[in-house]
Every structure is written in C-alpha cells, then in structure tokens.
Design an enzyme around this catalytic site. Structure first.
Site, PDB file in Angstrom:
ATOM      1  N   ARG A  18      26.783 110.877  66.299  1.00  0.00           N
ATOM      2  CA  ARG A  18      25.421 111.083  65.798  1.00  0.00           C
ATOM      3  C   ARG A  18      24.392 110.174  66.494  1.00  0.00           C
ATOM      4  NH1 ARG A  18      27.488 110.445  59.685  1.00  0.00           N
ATOM      5  NH2 ARG A  18      29.236 109.534  60.821  1.00  0.00           N
ATOM      6  N   GLY A  80      40.607 109.002  63.121  1.00  0.00           N
ATOM      7  CA  GLY A  80      40.249 108.569  61.771  1.00  0.00           C
ATOM      8  C   GLY A  80      40.455 107.081  61.540  1.00  0.00           C
ATOM      9  N   THR A  81      39.828 106.581  60.449  1.00  0.00           N
ATOM     10  CA  THR A  81      39.866 105.144  60.164  1.00  0.00           C
ATOM     11  C   THR A  81      41.279 104.669  59.804  1.00  0.00           C
ATOM     12  OG1 THR A  81      39.073 105.717  57.947  1.00  0.00           O
ATOM     13  CG2 THR A  81      37.433 104.907  59.488  1.00  0.00           C
ATOM     14  N   ASN A 172      31.562 103.872  48.464  1.00  0.00           N
ATOM     15  CA  ASN A 172      32.448 102.979  49.215  1.00  0.00           C
ATOM     16  C   ASN A 172      31.763 102.472  50.486  1.00  0.00           C
ATOM     17  OD1 ASN A 172      34.731 101.848  50.518  1.00  0.00           O
ATOM     18  ND2 ASN A 172      35.142 103.816  51.536  1.00  0.00           N
ATOM     19  N   ASN A 379      -3.351  69.057  91.358  1.00  0.00           N
ATOM     20  CA  ASN A 379      -4.231  70.166  91.031  1.00  0.00           C
ATOM     21  C   ASN A 379      -4.032  71.257  92.077  1.00  0.00           C
ATOM     22  OD1 ASN A 379      -6.607  71.866  90.851  1.00  0.00           O
ATOM     23  ND2 ASN A 379      -7.308  70.362  89.361  1.00  0.00           N
TER      24      ASN A 379
HETATM   25  C1  UD1 Z   1      33.475 105.591  56.311  1.00  0.00           C
HETATM   26  C2  UD1 Z   1      34.359 105.785  55.084  1.00  0.00           C
HETATM   27  C3  UD1 Z   1      33.477 106.143  53.903  1.00  0.00           C
HETATM   28  C4  UD1 Z   1      32.430 105.077  53.705  1.00  0.00           C
HETATM   29  C5  UD1 Z   1      31.632 104.841  54.975  1.00  0.00           C
HETATM   30  C6  UD1 Z   1      30.746 103.609  54.812  1.00  0.00           C
HETATM   31  C7  UD1 Z   1      36.533 106.667  55.821  1.00  0.00           C
HETATM   32  C8  UD1 Z   1      37.371 107.859  55.957  1.00  0.00           C
HETATM   33  N1  UD1 Z   1      35.317 106.845  55.313  1.00  0.00           N
HETATM   34  O1  UD1 Z   1      32.837 106.831  56.622  1.00  0.00           O
HETATM   35  O2  UD1 Z   1      34.256 106.271  52.733  1.00  0.00           O
HETATM   36  O3  UD1 Z   1      31.568 105.424  52.637  1.00  0.00           O
HETATM   37  O4  UD1 Z   1      32.513 104.568  56.085  1.00  0.00           O
HETATM   38  O5  UD1 Z   1      29.938 103.383  55.943  1.00  0.00           O
HETATM   39  O6  UD1 Z   1      36.971 105.570  56.157  1.00  0.00           O
HETATM   40  N2  UD1 Z   1      36.459 104.338  63.472  1.00  0.00           N
HETATM   41  C9  UD1 Z   1      37.500 104.035  64.318  1.00  0.00           C
HETATM   42  N3  UD1 Z   1      38.378 105.024  64.646  1.00  0.00           N
HETATM   43  C10 UD1 Z   1      38.265 106.284  64.177  1.00  0.00           C
HETATM   44  C11 UD1 Z   1      37.195 106.581  63.312  1.00  0.00           C
HETATM   45  C12 UD1 Z   1      36.315 105.586  62.980  1.00  0.00           C
HETATM   46  O7  UD1 Z   1      37.642 102.899  64.785  1.00  0.00           O
HETATM   47  O8  UD1 Z   1      39.118 107.112  64.526  1.00  0.00           O
HETATM   48  C13 UD1 Z   1      35.499 103.278  63.148  1.00  0.00           C
HETATM   49  C14 UD1 Z   1      34.097 103.600  63.610  1.00  0.00           C
HETATM   50  O9  UD1 Z   1      33.883 103.083  64.909  1.00  0.00           O
HETATM   51  C15 UD1 Z   1      33.229 102.943  62.550  1.00  0.00           C
HETATM   52  C16 UD1 Z   1      34.107 102.904  61.316  1.00  0.00           C
HETATM   53  O10 UD1 Z   1      35.431 103.138  61.752  1.00  0.00           O
HETATM   54  O11 UD1 Z   1      32.871 101.641  62.913  1.00  0.00           O
HETATM   55  C17 UD1 Z   1      33.694 103.967  60.307  1.00  0.00           C
HETATM   56  O12 UD1 Z   1      33.743 105.241  60.930  1.00  0.00           O
HETATM   57  P1  UD1 Z   1      32.666 106.348  60.633  1.00  0.00           P
HETATM   58  O13 UD1 Z   1      33.022 107.534  61.408  1.00  0.00           O
HETATM   59  O14 UD1 Z   1      31.297 105.802  60.793  1.00  0.00           O
HETATM   60  O15 UD1 Z   1      32.978 106.619  59.099  1.00  0.00           O
HETATM   61  P2  UD1 Z   1      31.977 107.116  57.993  1.00  0.00           P
HETATM   62  O16 UD1 Z   1      31.816 108.585  58.093  1.00  0.00           O
HETATM   63  O17 UD1 Z   1      30.758 106.285  58.022  1.00  0.00           O
HETATM   64 MG    MG Z   2      29.867 105.052  59.455  1.00  0.00          MG
END
Ligand code: UD1
Ligand code: MG
Length: 463
Positions: A18, A80-81, A172, A379
């Site tokens: 984004r 994913g996270t 969260n 100067n």
């Molecule tokens: C995440 C949370 C959400 C929370 C929000 C707060 C999850 C699934 N969701 O969503 O519940 O309300 O943050 O800001 O955790 N990242 C990685 N690897 C990945 C994906 C993401 O390292 O594969 C990192 C990103 O760089 C970022 C962070 O994790 O710094 C969060 O990822 P982002 O995609 O921004 O999650 P949100 O949709 O914000």
């Molecule tokens: Mg985020």
C-alpha cells in the site's frame, strides 16, 4: 527469583504494497528516521540490547540501513506474520525466556509500553501478555474476541471478521510478549486457511488459549502510539505526531518554538534551554544547538554544532560548526567542513566550504571561501573568490590574522596572504603576499583629462 532475559523480534519483511514504493516500507522515514529504527529503539529501550529482525522484501537495504547491533533472519517469501516468526525459530531455539514481538511498521511505539508488557508477563506468570486498545475506528485492525470470562480468546483479522466481530471496538496493535518456546511450538500447527492465505501470528493467541494458556491483555489509552503505517498518508500522519512530540520535549526543556506547525526537528537533535526556533526551520540529524542561539526563520541545519548565542538567519548549514556568538545569513551557505570561530560574521550570498574561519573575522557579502584557513580578525571584502580548483585537484588558500582582502579579489590557490597582509580591491592574486605587505594584481588605471569632449567632437564633425 531471577528472570530469564527477554528477547525481541521485529517483523519487517513485508512488502508494504500500500506504500506504492520501490523502497521497503521499514525504511520509510518518520520524522527523519526509518520506521524500523524507531521501533528498534523502543525495543532496545525496553531492555533488549540486540533484537532479531525478520527481513524479506528489500532485505539487503534494510540490513544495511539498520547496521550493526541486530541479528537478522530472512523470510524470502512473505507468507504472513506467523510465517515470519517461523523463520526466526532456529535463531530463537535456545531462548527460554519471554519473546517480545513487534511489527516493524508501528513507529510511535514507546519503550514504556513494551516494558509494561514484559512486566505484566512476569507479574501474572502469563504465557502471553499483549497490548490492546479501544477505538471508534477499528477498521483494518485485528479484533479482540474475549471468552465468557472476559479473557482474550482469539484475534480475528478485519478481512476474516463476521459483521458482529467487525463491530468489536477492542483491537490488536500487534505488540506481544510470548513464552518463546511455547510460541515456537504452537506456530508450527497454524494453517493459512483465511482470507489472505497467510499464516497469521494472531492465530497463535487462539491456539495458546485453547491449550489453557494464560493470556493477559494490557489495555492502553493512547491509540496514536500503536498507529500502524501502511500507506503514505498514515506515514505523514505518524510523522506529524512524532514531530509534535519532539517539539514538545524541547519546549518543556526551555526551548522557545515560535511556530510548531512549521518547525521540523528530527529525533536526535539536542538543543539547550533559551535557544529560540523561529518559523519555517528544519533542524536535522546529529545537530547540537547552544543556549541563546536563534535559528530561523527559514533555516535548514543538518549535522552541525551551533554554539551559544549564534544566529542562523535564512540560511543553510550542513556539517558545519559555529562557535559562540557567530552568525550567518541572510542567504549564507555553510557547507561540510566549515568551522567558524567565535564572533565570526558570514553575510548574504556567502558560501563557505571545508574552511576554518578565525575568531571575529567578517565575510559579509557575495563571496566563495573553499578549502581555506582564514585567521582571526580578518576582513574579506565583497565578491572575494578563492579559486580552489584547477580542474584536477583542490588547493588551499591561507589568509592570516588581521588580513584585509579588498572587494572583488580572486585568490588563486595554492596561495597565502600573511598576517595583516592587504590585497587591493579587484586583484587577481597568484603569488603569496607576505606579512604586512600589499598585494596588487590588477591593470593600472589611466586617466585622460578632457577625453570625453574631444571624442564627442570627433564623432559629430562631418568628414
Ligand atoms: C497486523 C495484525 C493485525 C493488527 C495490525 C496492527 C496479523 C495477521 N495481523 O495486520 O491483527 O491489528 O498488524 O498494525 O498479524 N510482516 C512480515 N512478513 C510477512 C507479513 C508481514 O515480516 O509475511 C511484517 C510487516 O513487515 C509488518 C508487520 O509484519 O511490519 C505487520 O504486517 P502487516 O501486513 O502490516 O499487517 P497488518 O495488516 O497491519
Ligand atoms: Mg500493518
């Protein structure tokens, strides 16, 4: 009872789609500092000296941007996270204490908040302590679902939430302190059966709850602190909030900020009390400003040391030092390596680069001083140019104490003007001028009495 030390994990592998940027999201600056660095400062400030950072998208740049002091693990594909945490499993295999996990895109996080989570984890003998906050605009955040006893049972992502869950206002911020080994165990069992087809770290909460683990929610009042930056507008908003926080800190320390809406001061700038910051002023990087100094209006100062009672007025100062009571402006350009002694005066349209200017010397108008050493009490007249470059190399000019350089002089380096030496106005100086001598390097003037009338007569008489 001695506590196991806390480890830290910062998730910064995401692409940040984004943001619509070639630069990885983690490196976008907020109030002048990459957001992942702001997060990691907060983590360090909570007592975790060497956090682990998960990198992926633009990972080499993130590693280079952060530099030493971290352990890095790669997440080559961003799935994913939760998947990001899996990538750190090997690095955390031997860690038996708590693990603080934060996103890399919440630049306003404070150390106090993180320390409070670690404290709650220990005080409640929890398996997880996590932050939550209540907002009237929960869109985009994971929602906190509590069980009949009011305990956190699950986090549902916005995109996976039912209409009832979407109406929940407790959300969260994705800042947690986990029992590290328990997290690494449950994370293996998570699937990607959700709207985004990702392994969610948030699902670890339900998994730990269903095993009877104790999850403590610490609810915070200041949602600004947890603001996630996912697009450029949120980036601007986070910068605005952080900028005002920085200005407020200086104001509380006794610095006058005339107009907070047009003053930009980055994180590490130090300013002594009774300095005055005028409108439309940017002060960046590793800059120190002394008591009684007045900066602006319209000033840009970067990586510089400005002494007490100095004045920087409508000018640009980059990697320069100004000793007590020196001043520059309007429209001065102090470039890297400029060192002004006490009481030096640099005036309008004067550029100084890599030069030392002695105490109380005045360079008041339209001048270029580059690669020079100028003594004290000298100067330098309007329009003086040090010709420091011959097309191949830079050469130095030396000007002694008390020297007087007449206006519109050209000093061809390498060249030296001795103490109390004079240079006649309009000279081109290619040879040294010894102490107390006058250097004249210009065509001698001729005066022809009555010339005008005879010329006019000649022009108007018929052939
Ligand atoms: C995440 C949370 C959400 C929370 C929000 C707060 C999850 C699934 N969701 O969503 O519940 O309300 O943050 O800001 O955790 N990242 C990685 N690897 C990945 C994906 C993401 O390292 O594969 C990192 C990103 O760089 C970022 C962070 O994790 O710094 C969060 O990822 P982002 O995609 O921004 O999650 P949100 O949709 O914000
Ligand atoms: Mg985020």
């Amino acid at each position: 009872m001695s506590r196991e030390p806390t480890a830290g994990l910062i998730l910064a592998a995401g692409k940040g789609t984004r943001m619509k940027s070639e630069i990885p999201k983690a490196l976008h600056p907020v109030a002048g500092m990459p957001m992942v660095e702001l997060v990691s400062r907060a983590v360090r400030g909570a007592g975790i000296p060497r956090p682990t950072v998960v990198v992926g998208h633009g990972g080499d740049a993130v590693i280079e941007g952060l530099g030493d002091g971290y352990d890095f693990v790669w997440q080559r594909e961003q799935r994913g996270t939760g998947h990001a945490v899996m990538m750190a499993a090997e690095a955390l295999r031997h860690h038996h204490g708590p693990l603080l996990v934060t996103p890399g895109d919440t630049p306003l996080l404070s150390s106090e908040t993180l320390a409070r989570l670690i404290e709650a984890y220990h005080a409640e003998s929890a398996q997880v302590s996590m932050a939550t906050f209540v907002t009237v605009e929960p869109g985009g955040y994971g929602r906190i679902v509590r069980d009949e006893e009011g305990q956190v049972a699950q986090i549902v992502e916005d995109r996976d939430a039912t209409p009832q869950q979407k109406a929940l206002l407790e959300v969260n911020p994705a800042v947690y302190c986990f029992d590290c080994q328990l997290l690494l165990e449950v994370i293996q069992g998570l699937d990607s059966n959700n709207a985004q087809g990702e392994v969610y770290l948030t699902d670890a909460i339900a998994a730990i709850h269903s095993r009877g683990g104790k999850i403590v929610a610490e609810t915070f009042d200041d949602p600004d602190e947890f603001m996630g930056v996912n697009d450029r507008w949120q980036l601007a908003e986070a910068s605005r909030i952080l900028r005002l926080r920085i200005l407020r800190k200086h104001a509380m320390n006794g610095v006058t900020i005339v107009d907070p809406s047009s003053s930009y001061i980055t994180m590490d700038v130090e300013i002594e009390p009774d300095a005055l910051i005028e409108p439309m002023t940017v002060i960046e990087g590793n800059t120190r400003i002394g008591a009684g100094a007045r900066i602006g209006p319209n000033a840009w100062v970067k990586d510089s040391v400005i002494g007490q009672d100095c004045r920087v007025f409508m000018s640009h100062v980059d990697q320069a030092t100004m000793a007590e009571g020196s001043r520059c402006g309007p429209f001065s350009n102090l470039r890297p390596g400029t060192r002004l002694g006490a009481g030096v005066k640099i005036g309008n349209f004067v550029e100084v680069k890599n030069s030392e200017i002695g105490q109380a010397t005045a360079i008041s108008h339209l001048t270029y001083i580059g690669d020079a050493t100028v003594g004290s009490g000298a100067n330098i007249g309007a329009g003086t140019i040090t010709c420091n470059y011959d097309g191949f190399a830079k050469h130095r000019t030396k000007i002694g104490n008390g020297a007087f350089i007449g206006s519109n002089s050209t000093l061809v380096a390498p060249v030296e003007i001795g103490d109390n030496g004079f240079v006649a106005a309009g000279s081109v100086i290619t040879k040294g001028v010894p102490e107390g001598a006058l250097g004249v390097g210009r065509a001698r003037q001729e005066v022809r009495e009555g010339w005008v009338n005879s010329w006019k007569a000649k022009k108007s008489s018929p052939e």
